[in-house]
Design an enzyme around this catalytic site. Structure first.
Site, PDB file in Angstrom:
ATOM      1  N   GLY A  61       0.791  -1.221   0.000  1.00 64.59           N
ATOM      2  CA  GLY A  61       0.000   0.000   0.000  1.00 64.59           C
ATOM      3  C   GLY A  61       0.823   1.270   0.000  1.00 64.59           C
ATOM      4  CB  SER A  62      -0.476   4.672   0.578  1.00 63.09           C
ATOM      5  OG  SER A  62       0.005   5.994   0.693  1.00 63.09           O
ATOM      6  CB  THR A  63       4.703   6.342   0.753  1.00 64.33           C
ATOM      7  OG1 THR A  63       3.923   7.437   0.287  1.00 64.33           O
ATOM      8  CG2 THR A  63       5.351   5.631  -0.418  1.00 64.33           C
ATOM      9  CB  VAL A  64       0.156   7.752   3.811  1.00 62.33           C
ATOM     10  CG1 VAL A  64      -0.456   8.332   5.069  1.00 62.33           C
ATOM     11  CG2 VAL A  64       0.262   8.828   2.731  1.00 62.33           C
ATOM     12  N   GLY A  65       1.575   4.827   4.877  1.00 60.53           N
ATOM     13  CA  GLY A  65       1.612   3.770   5.883  1.00 60.53           C
ATOM     14  C   GLY A  65       2.738   3.954   6.886  1.00 60.53           C
TER      15      GLY A  65
END
Length: 131
Positions: A61-65
């Site tokens: 998933g996203s780098t915001v993870g």
């Protein structure tokens, strides 16, 4: 049982294992307020990562993870440590900014050799499992 791997973020930790064969997306897959796995259909759906040694193959998933991992620490619901087969950048950066011990590339597959609830001790790159 003893394992050796590569430490992404070193630390000394003890805790109970929470094991998943499924990758984990921290953005949308883990509630940053509660530490609960909320991804529908995930093997650990409904389980909390709080104070556990979270063992999973890799993130997704996203780098915001990475920031969700940090937010778990701020909210007091973070895993005590994480073990991956291969730590990809989202999980690695999250562990570093959150200062959560992370070990990967172990000499034995932890997902196949560790069961939920096993006591795990981590010292740097060394992992000890007590059944």
């Amino acid at each position: 049982m003893n394992f050796t791997g590569k430490a992404v973020w070193e630390g000394e930790v003890e805790g109970k294992a929470l094991v998943s064969e499924d990758p984990i997306s921290f953005l949308g897959g883990v509630d940053p307020e509660t530490g609960e796995i909320v991804e529908p259909g995930h093997q650990l759906e409904g389980k909390s990562v709080k104070s556990r040694v979270l063992i999973f193959p890799h993130g997704k998933g996203s780098t915001v993870g990475s920031y969700v991992i940090y937010q778990l620490v701020l909210n007091g619901v973070a895993p005590a440590a994480m073990i991956n087969q291969v730590a990809e950048p989202v999980v690695a950066i999250g562990a570093i900014i959150a200062e959560i011990p992370l070990v990967h590339k172990l000499n034995k597959n932890p997902i196949k050799n560790v069961e939920n609830g096993n006591k795990i001790s981590i010292q740097g790159k060394n992992v000890r499992v007590e059944k």
